[in-house]
Design a protein around this motif. Structure first.
Motif, PDB file in Angstrom:
ATOM      1  N   GLN A   1       0.733 -11.763  10.921  1.00 37.20           N
ATOM      2  CA  GLN A   1       0.032 -10.644  11.542  1.00 37.20           C
ATOM      3  C   GLN A   1       0.328  -9.335  10.821  1.00 37.20           C
ATOM      4  O   GLN A   1      -0.565  -8.485  10.663  1.00 37.20           O
ATOM      5  CB  GLN A   1       0.417 -10.543  13.014  1.00 37.20           C
ATOM      6  N   LEU A   2       1.573  -9.171  10.383  1.00 34.18           N
ATOM      7  CA  LEU A   2       1.941  -7.965   9.639  1.00 34.18           C
ATOM      8  C   LEU A   2       1.153  -7.886   8.333  1.00 34.18           C
ATOM      9  O   LEU A   2       0.622  -6.822   7.975  1.00 34.18           O
ATOM     10  CB  LEU A   2       3.444  -7.965   9.354  1.00 34.18           C
ATOM     11  N   ALA A   3       1.029  -9.011   7.641  1.00 34.10           N
ATOM     12  CA  ALA A   3       0.281  -9.043   6.371  1.00 34.10           C
ATOM     13  C   ALA A   3      -1.199  -8.759   6.599  1.00 34.10           C
ATOM     14  O   ALA A   3      -1.825  -8.008   5.842  1.00 34.10           O
ATOM     15  CB  ALA A   3       0.466 -10.399   5.694  1.00 34.10           C
TER      16      ALA A   3
ATOM     17  N   ARG B   1      -5.068  -1.080   4.322  1.00 33.75           N
ATOM     18  CA  ARG B   1      -5.359  -0.710   2.926  1.00 33.75           C
ATOM     19  C   ARG B   1      -6.864  -0.746   2.660  1.00 33.75           C
ATOM     20  O   ARG B   1      -7.408   0.140   2.001  1.00 33.75           O
ATOM     21  CB  ARG B   1      -4.634  -1.673   1.978  1.00 33.75           C
ATOM     22  N   ARG B   2      -7.522  -1.775   3.191  1.00 35.08           N
ATOM     23  CA  ARG B   2      -8.952  -1.937   2.933  1.00 35.08           C
ATOM     24  C   ARG B   2      -9.771  -0.800   3.532  1.00 35.08           C
ATOM     25  O   ARG B   2     -10.740  -0.320   2.931  1.00 35.08           O
ATOM     26  CB  ARG B   2      -9.423  -3.284   3.493  1.00 35.08           C
ATOM     27  N   HIS B   3      -9.402  -0.360   4.727  1.00 33.88           N
ATOM     28  CA  HIS B   3     -10.159   0.684   5.419  1.00 33.88           C
ATOM     29  C   HIS B   3      -9.519   2.064   5.282  1.00 33.88           C
ATOM     30  O   HIS B   3      -9.999   3.025   5.900  1.00 33.88           O
ATOM     31  CB  HIS B   3     -10.313   0.324   6.894  1.00 33.88           C
ATOM     32  N   ASN B   4      -8.448   2.153   4.504  1.00 31.54           N
ATOM     33  CA  ASN B   4      -7.756   3.419   4.262  1.00 31.54           C
ATOM     34  C   ASN B   4      -7.303   4.055   5.573  1.00 31.54           C
ATOM     35  O   ASN B   4      -7.482   5.251   5.809  1.00 31.54           O
ATOM     36  CB  ASN B   4      -8.663   4.387   3.478  1.00 31.54           C
ATOM     37  N   ASN B   5      -6.702   3.217   6.456  1.00 33.94           N
ATOM     38  CA  ASN B   5      -6.206   3.695   7.740  1.00 33.94           C
ATOM     39  C   ASN B   5      -4.682   3.736   7.738  1.00 33.94           C
ATOM     40  O   ASN B   5      -4.024   3.084   6.920  1.00 33.94           O
ATOM     41  CB  ASN B   5      -6.673   2.762   8.862  1.00 33.94           C
ATOM     42  N   HIS B   6      -4.126   4.496   8.691  1.00 38.05           N
ATOM     43  CA  HIS B   6      -2.677   4.515   8.862  1.00 38.05           C
ATOM     44  C   HIS B   6      -2.218   3.249   9.586  1.00 38.05           C
ATOM     45  O   HIS B   6      -2.983   2.653  10.351  1.00 38.05           O
ATOM     46  CB  HIS B   6      -2.251   5.757   9.663  1.00 38.05           C
ATOM     47  N   LEU B   7      -0.977   2.869   9.360  1.00 34.38           N
ATOM     48  CA  LEU B   7      -0.420   1.700  10.032  1.00 34.38           C
ATOM     49  C   LEU B   7       0.989   2.019  10.505  1.00 34.38           C
ATOM     50  O   LEU B   7       1.814   2.514   9.723  1.00 34.38           O
ATOM     51  CB  LEU B   7      -0.382   0.486   9.079  1.00 34.38           C
TER      52      LEU B   7
END
Length: 218
Positions: free
Chosen positions: A197-199, A206-212
């Motif tokens: 789930q973390l991966a 990364r794909r959507h350029n969002n924060h995590l």
């Protein structure tokens, strides 16, 4: 001679009807095989039953109103035609599955709203088919598009059985997936599932350029 021609014409007509019926039955069997294969490829109960609905409509011109199957815990999973008036069938399903508690009915494809307008139908021509095997009770409710013949009965029973098998396979896969990802002692996701789930979430960020963000609690 005239009588002979009439007899010959009648016999020719009968054989033509038989030939056309056999050709249509052969074509229906091919289509049925296609739908059964397609049902087994679907990943969710809703998609499996939607495929069964298409099968009944396109092959037999029957409209699927509802499909119900009892789970091991007593819950009755029900797929209902989106335009169907829920209360019209709910009482029938409760009677057929011998329950007085409508809370046991789980609608797998619909989320009814209190103000939602549902259509009412005349259910006098509604017919049902029942499948009861060890550990399984399923029922299909449909409205025939035209007069029923013996081979129609056989086809509907095959479709019902195939739907139940597809659902059973899908549920078995779900159980196996859960067994592989859930720790039996804590009932929480295990280390492997946590890593997966973390991966997945990191890749999505990364794909959507969002924060995590990640919270760790001990």
């Amino acid at each position: 001679m005239n009588a002979f021609n009439k007899i010959f014409s009648s016999v020719s007509t009968i054989f033509s009807i038989i030939f056309i019926s056999m050709a249509r039955l052969s074509e229906n069997n091919k289509s049925l095989t296609h739908y059964i294969v397609s049902m087994n490829q679907k990943k969710t109960p809703e998609k499996i039953i939607n495929e069964a609905s298409l099968c009944l409509k396109n092959i037999l011109n029957h409209r699927l109103f509802a499909f119900a199957i009892r789970q091991d815990n007593g819950t009755i999973d029900v797929w209902l035609d989106p335009s169907m008036y829920r209360k019209s069938l709910e009482s029938i399903i409760m009677k057929d599955f011998i329950t007085k508690d409508n809370a046991k009915i789980n609608y797998i494809n619909l989320d009814f709203q209190s103000k939602e307008q549902e259509k009412k139908f005349n259910l006098e021509n509604l017919i049902s088919y029942d499948l009861q095997e060890e550990g399984c009770h399923a029922k299909i409710y449909l409205l025939p598009g035209y007069s029923m013949f013996k081979y129609h009965d056989d086809m509907v029973k095959i479709i019902l059985k195939s739907t139940v098998v597809s659902l059973s396979n899908q549920m078995d896969m779900k159980r196996l997936t859960m067994a592989a990802s859930i720790d039996p002692l804590t009932k929480c996701y295990n280390r492997r599932e946590f890593g997966d789930q973390l991966a997945r979430n990191a890749a999505s960020a990364r794909r959507h350029n969002n924060h995590l963000s990640l919270f760790m609690l001990d």
